[in-house]
Design a protein around this motif. Sequence first.
Motif, PDB file in Angstrom:
ATOM      1  N   ALA A 612    -111.361 -97.259-111.173  1.00  0.00           N
ATOM      2  CA  ALA A 612    -111.509 -96.747-109.812  1.00  0.00           C
ATOM      3  C   ALA A 612    -112.774 -95.920-109.645  1.00  0.00           C
ATOM      4  O   ALA A 612    -112.958 -95.261-108.637  1.00  0.00           O
ATOM      5  CB  ALA A 612    -110.286 -95.912-109.433  1.00  0.00           C
ATOM      6  N   GLY A 613    -113.637 -95.945-110.634  1.00  0.00           N
ATOM      7  CA  GLY A 613    -114.825 -95.106-110.586  1.00  0.00           C
ATOM      8  C   GLY A 613    -115.880 -95.577-109.616  1.00  0.00           C
ATOM      9  O   GLY A 613    -116.743 -94.805-109.213  1.00  0.00           O
ATOM     10  N   VAL A 614    -115.847 -96.850-109.235  1.00  0.00           N
ATOM     11  CA  VAL A 614    -116.850 -97.372-108.299  1.00  0.00           C
ATOM     12  C   VAL A 614    -116.168 -98.246-107.264  1.00  0.00           C
ATOM     13  O   VAL A 614    -115.103 -98.812-107.497  1.00  0.00           O
ATOM     14  CB  VAL A 614    -117.930 -98.196-109.052  1.00  0.00           C
ATOM     15  CG1 VAL A 614    -118.746 -97.310-109.963  1.00  0.00           C
ATOM     16  CG2 VAL A 614    -117.305 -99.323-109.855  1.00  0.00           C
ATOM     17  N   GLY A 615    -116.820 -98.358-106.095  1.00  0.00           N
ATOM     18  CA  GLY A 615    -116.373 -99.273-105.054  1.00  0.00           C
ATOM     19  C   GLY A 615    -115.042 -98.940-104.424  1.00  0.00           C
ATOM     20  O   GLY A 615    -114.390 -99.816-103.850  1.00  0.00           O
ATOM     21  N   VAL A 616    -114.622 -97.688-104.506  1.00  0.00           N
ATOM     22  CA  VAL A 616    -113.326 -97.282-103.958  1.00  0.00           C
ATOM     23  C   VAL A 616    -113.528 -96.079-103.039  1.00  0.00           C
ATOM     24  O   VAL A 616    -114.217 -95.131-103.409  1.00  0.00           O
ATOM     25  CB  VAL A 616    -112.334 -96.922-105.093  1.00  0.00           C
ATOM     26  CG1 VAL A 616    -111.032 -96.383-104.523  1.00  0.00           C
ATOM     27  CG2 VAL A 616    -112.071 -98.136-105.969  1.00  0.00           C
ATOM     28  N   ASN A 617    -112.938 -96.130-101.843  1.00  0.00           N
ATOM     29  CA  ASN A 617    -113.057 -95.034-100.878  1.00  0.00           C
ATOM     30  C   ASN A 617    -111.702 -94.357-100.727  1.00  0.00           C
ATOM     31  O   ASN A 617    -110.754 -94.955-100.212  1.00  0.00           O
ATOM     32  CB  ASN A 617    -113.526 -95.585 -99.525  1.00  0.00           C
ATOM     33  CG  ASN A 617    -113.735 -94.486 -98.495  1.00  0.00           C
ATOM     34  OD1 ASN A 617    -113.302 -93.355 -98.689  1.00  0.00           O
ATOM     35  ND2 ASN A 617    -114.386 -94.813 -97.402  1.00  0.00           N
ATOM     36  N   LEU A 618    -111.623 -93.096-101.182  1.00  0.00           N
ATOM     37  CA  LEU A 618    -110.366 -92.346-101.123  1.00  0.00           C
ATOM     38  C   LEU A 618    -110.566 -91.024-100.391  1.00  0.00           C
ATOM     39  O   LEU A 618    -110.018 -89.995-100.767  1.00  0.00           O
ATOM     40  CB  LEU A 618    -109.851 -92.089-102.546  1.00  0.00           C
ATOM     41  CG  LEU A 618    -109.550 -93.338-103.383  1.00  0.00           C
ATOM     42  CD1 LEU A 618    -109.286 -92.965-104.834  1.00  0.00           C
ATOM     43  CD2 LEU A 618    -108.372 -94.110-102.807  1.00  0.00           C
ATOM     44  N   GLN A 619    -111.349 -91.033 -99.324  1.00  0.00           N
ATOM     45  CA  GLN A 619    -111.752 -89.794 -98.670  1.00  0.00           C
ATOM     46  C   GLN A 619    -110.651 -89.169 -97.823  1.00  0.00           C
ATOM     47  O   GLN A 619    -110.864 -88.120 -97.218  1.00  0.00           O
ATOM     48  CB  GLN A 619    -112.991 -90.021 -97.810  1.00  0.00           C
ATOM     49  CG  GLN A 619    -112.764 -90.910 -96.597  1.00  0.00           C
ATOM     50  CD  GLN A 619    -114.058 -91.133 -95.826  1.00  0.00           C
ATOM     51  OE1 GLN A 619    -115.116 -91.237 -96.403  1.00  0.00           O
ATOM     52  NE2 GLN A 619    -113.948 -91.194 -94.517  1.00  0.00           N
ATOM     53  N   THR A 637    -118.802 -88.030-112.324  1.00  0.00           N
ATOM     54  CA  THR A 637    -119.369 -87.913-110.980  1.00  0.00           C
ATOM     55  C   THR A 637    -118.956 -89.090-110.111  1.00  0.00           C
ATOM     56  O   THR A 637    -118.622 -88.922-108.929  1.00  0.00           O
ATOM     57  CB  THR A 637    -120.906 -87.830-111.063  1.00  0.00           C
ATOM     58  OG1 THR A 637    -121.253 -86.676-111.826  1.00  0.00           O
ATOM     59  CG2 THR A 637    -121.517 -87.726-109.681  1.00  0.00           C
ATOM     60  N   GLN A 638    -118.983 -90.307-110.693  1.00  0.00           N
ATOM     61  CA  GLN A 638    -118.563 -91.482-109.934  1.00  0.00           C
ATOM     62  C   GLN A 638    -117.120 -91.340-109.447  1.00  0.00           C
ATOM     63  O   GLN A 638    -116.785 -91.711-108.328  1.00  0.00           O
ATOM     64  CB  GLN A 638    -118.694 -92.741-110.808  1.00  0.00           C
ATOM     65  CG  GLN A 638    -120.116 -93.228-110.993  1.00  0.00           C
ATOM     66  CD  GLN A 638    -120.630 -94.002-109.789  1.00  0.00           C
ATOM     67  OE1 GLN A 638    -119.940 -94.136-108.783  1.00  0.00           O
ATOM     68  NE2 GLN A 638    -121.860 -94.486-109.882  1.00  0.00           N
ATOM     69  N   ALA A 639    -116.268 -90.790-110.309  1.00  0.00           N
ATOM     70  CA  ALA A 639    -114.866 -90.613-109.920  1.00  0.00           C
ATOM     71  C   ALA A 639    -114.743 -89.628-108.755  1.00  0.00           C
ATOM     72  O   ALA A 639    -114.052 -89.898-107.764  1.00  0.00           O
ATOM     73  CB  ALA A 639    -114.057 -90.127-111.121  1.00  0.00           C
ATOM     74  N   ILE A 640    -115.421 -88.492-108.875  1.00  0.00           N
ATOM     75  CA  ILE A 640    -115.344 -87.479-107.812  1.00  0.00           C
ATOM     76  C   ILE A 640    -115.901 -88.029-106.509  1.00  0.00           C
ATOM     77  O   ILE A 640    -115.387 -87.734-105.415  1.00  0.00           O
ATOM     78  CB  ILE A 640    -116.104 -86.210-108.240  1.00  0.00           C
ATOM     79  CG1 ILE A 640    -115.468 -85.603-109.486  1.00  0.00           C
ATOM     80  CG2 ILE A 640    -116.114 -85.175-107.116  1.00  0.00           C
ATOM     81  CD1 ILE A 640    -116.287 -84.493-110.116  1.00  0.00           C
ATOM     82  N   ASP A 641    -116.917 -88.878-106.605  1.00  0.00           N
ATOM     83  CA  ASP A 641    -117.550 -89.409-105.397  1.00  0.00           C
ATOM     84  C   ASP A 641    -116.713 -90.471-104.707  1.00  0.00           C
ATOM     85  O   ASP A 641    -117.096 -90.958-103.637  1.00  0.00           O
ATOM     86  CB  ASP A 641    -118.937 -89.957-105.739  1.00  0.00           C
ATOM     87  CG  ASP A 641    -119.948 -88.835-105.948  1.00  0.00           C
ATOM     88  OD1 ASP A 641    -119.600 -87.679-105.639  1.00  0.00           O
ATOM     89  OD2 ASP A 641    -121.066 -89.104-106.429  1.00  0.00           O
ATOM     90  N   ARG A 642    -115.555 -90.823-105.261  1.00  0.00           N
ATOM     91  CA  ARG A 642    -114.613 -91.664-104.496  1.00  0.00           C
ATOM     92  C   ARG A 642    -114.045 -90.861-103.324  1.00  0.00           C
ATOM     93  O   ARG A 642    -113.585 -91.432-102.340  1.00  0.00           O
ATOM     94  CB  ARG A 642    -113.451 -92.133-105.385  1.00  0.00           C
ATOM     95  CG  ARG A 642    -113.797 -92.987-106.591  1.00  0.00           C
ATOM     96  CD  ARG A 642    -114.762 -94.100-106.282  1.00  0.00           C
ATOM     97  NE  ARG A 642    -116.133 -93.720-106.526  1.00  0.00           N
ATOM     98  CZ  ARG A 642    -117.190 -94.206-105.860  1.00  0.00           C
ATOM     99  NH1 ARG A 642    -117.013 -95.063-104.879  1.00  0.00           N
ATOM    100  NH2 ARG A 642    -118.414 -93.806-106.149  1.00  0.00           N
TER     101      ARG A 642
END
Length: 711
Positions: A612-619, A637-642
């Motif tokens: 789930a580290g990339v290409g996932v939007n969980l905002q 960082t990639q994980a947090i940026d979801r």
Amino acid sequence: MASTTATRSGKSKSSGKGTARKRHTNNAGLIPLLARAVREVEASAQRGKATPANRTKFHVIALLMREERARVKTEEGLSDAERAETLKRLDGVASILAKTAARDTSLITMLEPAAPITEATRALKRKMMEQAGIDLPRLVIEPEPVATYVPPELAERQVEPPGVDSRLLSQPFLAPDLSRTHTPTPVVRLANWELLSPLLKSFEQGGGGSACMDLPEAPVPDRLAPKGLELMPHQARFLASVRDGHRSFLLADEPGLGKTAQSVIAASVADAYPLLVVVPNVVKMNWAREVERWTPQRRVTVIHGDGADIDAFADVFVVNYDILDRHLNWISRFGFKGMVVDEAHMIKNVQSQRSRNVLALADRIRDRVPGGRPLLLALTGTPLINDIDDFRAIWRFLGWTDAEKPGPELLSALESNGYTPADSAFYPAARQTVIDLGIVRRRKIDVAADLPAKRVVDLPVELDDDLGRGIREAERQLATKLMDRFARIKAGKLGRDLSDEAVIRMASAQELEDSTAQATGLNVFTMVRQIGQAKAGLAADYAAQLARSVGKVVFFAKHIDVMDRAEAAFADRGLKTISIRGDQTATFRQAQIDAFNSDPEVAVAVCSLTAAGVGVNLQAASDVVLAELSWTDAEQTQAIDRVHRIGQEEPVTAWRIVAAQTIDAKIAELIDTKAGLAARALDGAEAKREEEESVQMLALMHVLRGELGLR
């Protein structure tokens, strides 16, 4: 408490024979007195709501009528005719009481045998009995019962950590309180009202704006934070209220707004030392770290088990709920001047042993602190879990109420409002009155300008169970393994010409190469996985607390078994989850993402760090829990940026769960140093150059240096 006992039979002092009660005539005795009094109350109810004085009189009539009926039914010496006549007259009084209560329904509760009896009721009852010619003994003031702070069932479990007696002997006296005692407002209007339920109802109805007391402006400049640290404006405003003399707070800020730091500095501002801090086990180590960070001049000790290693001369004592029951005895005698209860919603069940322990200690601290005004802080982002009754235990801890009624300060303030629960205006006024006692609630969105857009907060946890002991043993075995490599290299021909640092690097590189080649056995990779498994329950517990407090949370883990344990823990707590893993189809994964972002029932997204580290939007969330550490800052960082994405309206906080006193803590530190590469290469920032080796390699070197005593 004053006691009065009327003589129900036997010789009268005045006549030497007959009963203590005078014979009922048309105009004398108890029943004619009750008849006149009940007519007065009836007339008052006909003109509208009964006055406070008539409410008291109504209650006294009901009490005396009930007692007289019981006496007449059982007293010997009365003829059947006298008994029947007296009961008939009492029925007449009861009939008028019932009609009056039907007219003014607020009086109905006073007809209940269990209705609370006020001091005003007791005084009027005694007066009416004397007017009726009933001989009463003089008032006898009974001594207050000796408070017991250790329940009998816990007595055998009490422990006495070393050094406690020495600390008590070194400070045997508390400073006298020379301040003027506040004279409470006389309670007249609300004298006979049951008030706790209306107070709770005032919050249940909603409205009235944010539940946050007025706070002073933040002082400029901030002189409370230690050098190198800075308080945010909302934190400084809270502390300004403490500086102005406020001493009890329900601090209900959302997670991530620095409740711990505010509490630590509040103790310093109020000089509330020694300070007792009661917390969940998952945040015990973090509290110690925050005390050291924000008040470095103060000593903090963490109580583990039976407290064998505590510093009895510390300023701040941190204990978790689970072991509090065995420390009640010495804590109640220690002379604490302040108490903090973190995650205070955990004491919501006033019948639980946990809640009784906390409330008993708070009472003891109030009794011992001069002026009865210790610093009491209840911290929770979720004061209400199930229903409005969850407030009861927190209000009792703060001294705002007791088991049955408001405390003196709250009661006086309610009386000054000028309303009773029969008035609609009572409820918004009562809500604000309770808020003004010390409710402080700020949301992230309210103070967004004060917060960085994204931050990572380490939450150190203590692994003190079997898994934790197993990890520490494994780390010792790994250190021994590295030490053997070091010794072999050092003894070889090449090693004789190398420095210790060079040999450390060589031994660590060999170990890392072997570890990469084998998937099992004792190595740095299996150890980190074992740490992740040990942290899973604590990480899930903290994520569940966040979900209850602020809404949706994204939970990241590296290993499937950790994700499985977390999902089971969330299910046990009644939290609905979605899962994002590497073995899912694109269609199913998108359905999971959509459910998290749009379904209000979904509380937690349990995600794989790699899948789930990339290409996932969980905002839909603004809080992330990193249950396991990544090997790279980029992956973290990639994980947090979801969550931290375009469209995110709130500051994002990532809570990184770190196992204290293990290799996990060093790995977290190394990941942060690696973040300097991106800052230097891509953002143009000046950053300290880190070593080129991988985090795994540096972690092994750290373990070996420690074994050699070179840290």
